[in-house]
Write a protein that holds these residues in place. Structure first.
Motif, PDB file in Angstrom:
ATOM      1  N   ARG A  62       0.828  -1.207   0.000  1.00  0.00           N
ATOM      2  CA  ARG A  62       0.000   0.000   0.000  1.00  0.00           C
ATOM      3  C   ARG A  62       0.865   1.262   0.000  1.00  0.00           C
ATOM      4  O   ARG A  62       1.069   1.873   1.057  1.00  0.00           O
ATOM      5  N   PRO A  63       1.385   1.665  -1.171  1.00  0.00           N
ATOM      6  CA  PRO A  63       2.144   2.927  -1.192  1.00  0.00           C
ATOM      7  C   PRO A  63       1.238   4.109  -0.844  1.00  0.00           C
ATOM      8  O   PRO A  63       0.068   4.127  -1.220  1.00  0.00           O
ATOM      9  N   PHE A  64       1.763   5.063  -0.098  1.00  0.00           N
ATOM     10  CA  PHE A  64       1.010   6.283   0.215  1.00  0.00           C
ATOM     11  C   PHE A  64       2.011   7.419   0.371  1.00  0.00           C
ATOM     12  O   PHE A  64       3.225   7.205   0.252  1.00  0.00           O
ATOM     13  N   LEU A  65       1.510   8.619   0.614  1.00  0.00           N
ATOM     14  CA  LEU A  65       2.403   9.777   0.757  1.00  0.00           C
ATOM     15  C   LEU A  65       2.442  10.245   2.202  1.00  0.00           C
ATOM     16  O   LEU A  65       1.400  10.566   2.788  1.00  0.00           O
ATOM     17  N   LEU A  66       3.627  10.293   2.757  1.00  0.00           N
ATOM     18  CA  LEU A  66       3.774  10.752   4.137  1.00  0.00           C
ATOM     19  C   LEU A  66       3.661  12.270   4.256  1.00  0.00           C
ATOM     20  O   LEU A  66       3.272  12.779   5.308  1.00  0.00           O
ATOM     21  N   GLY A  67       4.001  12.982   3.183  1.00  0.00           N
ATOM     22  CA  GLY A  67       4.028  14.448   3.211  1.00  0.00           C
ATOM     23  C   GLY A  67       2.798  15.081   3.847  1.00  0.00           C
ATOM     24  O   GLY A  67       2.920  15.848   4.808  1.00  0.00           O
ATOM     25  N   PRO A  68       1.589  14.763   3.328  1.00  0.00           N
ATOM     26  CA  PRO A  68       0.386  15.376   3.895  1.00  0.00           C
ATOM     27  C   PRO A  68       0.187  15.026   5.369  1.00  0.00           C
ATOM     28  O   PRO A  68      -0.333  15.836   6.137  1.00  0.00           O
ATOM     29  N   ILE A  69       0.623  13.832   5.773  1.00  0.00           N
ATOM     30  CA  ILE A  69       0.470  13.407   7.168  1.00  0.00           C
ATOM     31  C   ILE A  69       1.478  14.133   8.061  1.00  0.00           C
ATOM     32  O   ILE A  69       1.148  14.588   9.160  1.00  0.00           O
ATOM     33  N   PHE A  70       2.713  14.304   7.564  1.00  0.00           N
ATOM     34  CA  PHE A  70       3.702  15.081   8.314  1.00  0.00           C
ATOM     35  C   PHE A  70       3.222  16.523   8.482  1.00  0.00           C
ATOM     36  O   PHE A  70       3.390  17.111   9.543  1.00  0.00           O
TER      37      PHE A  70
END
Lengths: 201, 201
Positions: free
Chosen positions: A38-46
């Protein structure tokens, strides 16, 4: 019988996702657990936590330890290691190509190859040429894969996966979640996560 | 021959220092490594990173995972677990008593008992009555131990240990350092740290 399933959440920019990606195939097979990449983006969560970059950059002492620790870990696991010149890298393109690949049977091999290119060989994965080279290395046709990655459907899927990661309480990568929504964070938690997944299947 | 030595750095307020303290005795014995217990204060080090409290409080998603993870970990290790009402607790008194005890042969047992009281039984360790009860539970005379803990020598030693921790690059607890100044952070790194210590002895 559906069998045990474990979701493997990662961002291509995440350092400890590299050993996790390289280890998970064999360990899951031994545990008879089916893994979903499950690739996702950490940027928005950070960003939600007030971070504009990786905490390894925000807190230099933590960052120094991480790079040294990763080097030791790779040596122990027999994985190549080379620190890339920039960190973190933009993982958007790689994540989109991965999603396209996961629909067509070559996603997992692509993910492992991207991690190896970045942290094993110090390559720049936000460069489309690197992604194309990785695809060619897997005997895949780069042009249609890169085109598929830019489709509206794939773009939407990556946004949805990132939102789902957030709803599940993810705050870092790699993370693992089970059918009963148990959350495990970190490469070190891969084994306990597999045991948990097995227990609830 | 001096033999292998590993320094075990911990703050009594640190959650993952609990399983590390409970595991290190047996593991070090099996590895033939001599361990030195090094209590220090994380507070001044966190302040340097701009944190006024534990990152587990500053970042609630991280904190939620930590408590659940600690609970799972303790279950796996067969350790009692009870989340204390307040976190983090002021660890100054416990650290000073520990230093006094480490001079007199009862320090390690005291450290383990304080961790067990706090995270195994949910007790308030910044209350002198709890520390006195822990001492009594070890068949020690509480009054002289508490008095020794307030001596100028012990107070200075704790400041020095904290400064040394900082010089060694520590940014969290538990941490482990070897004779050649290799730094390992986290309960999960206890085993690799012991292997490293053995390799450089």
């Amino acid at each position: 019988m559906p069998g045990a399933v474990l979701d493997f959440w990662f961002d291509f920019a995440s350092t400890y996702s590299y050993p996790a990606a390289m280890r998970i195939g064999t360990l899951a097979e031994q545990a008879h657990v089916r893994v979903r990449f499950r690739p996702f983006l950490l940027g928005p969560i950070f960003k939600l936590q007030g971070w504009t970059t990786s905490p390894f950059n925000l807190y230099p002492a933590k960052g120094r330890h991480m790079w040294r620790d990763l080097e030791r870990l790779c040596a122990e696991l027999g994985l190549p290691f080379q620190r890339p010149a920039t960190f973190p890298q933009n993982s958007l393109l790689a994540a989109r190509v991965a999603l396209a690949g996961l629909d067509h049977g070559w996603g997992e091999a692509f993910c492992c190859a991207v991690f190896r290119a970045q942290f094993g060989n110090g390559r720049t994965i936000d460069d489309p040429a690197t992604i194309a080279a990785v695809l060619s290395g897997l005997a895949l046709d780069a042009a249609p894969a890169l085109a598929a990655a830019q489709s509206d459907a794939i773009k939407a899927r990556l946004r949805e996966q990132t939102e789902e990661a957030q709803r599940l309480g993810l705050f870092g990568a790699p993370s693992f979640t089970t059918a009963d929504k148990e959350l495990f964070w970190g490469n070190d938690r891969l084994e306990p996560a597999l045991r948990w997944a097995k227990g609830v299947s």
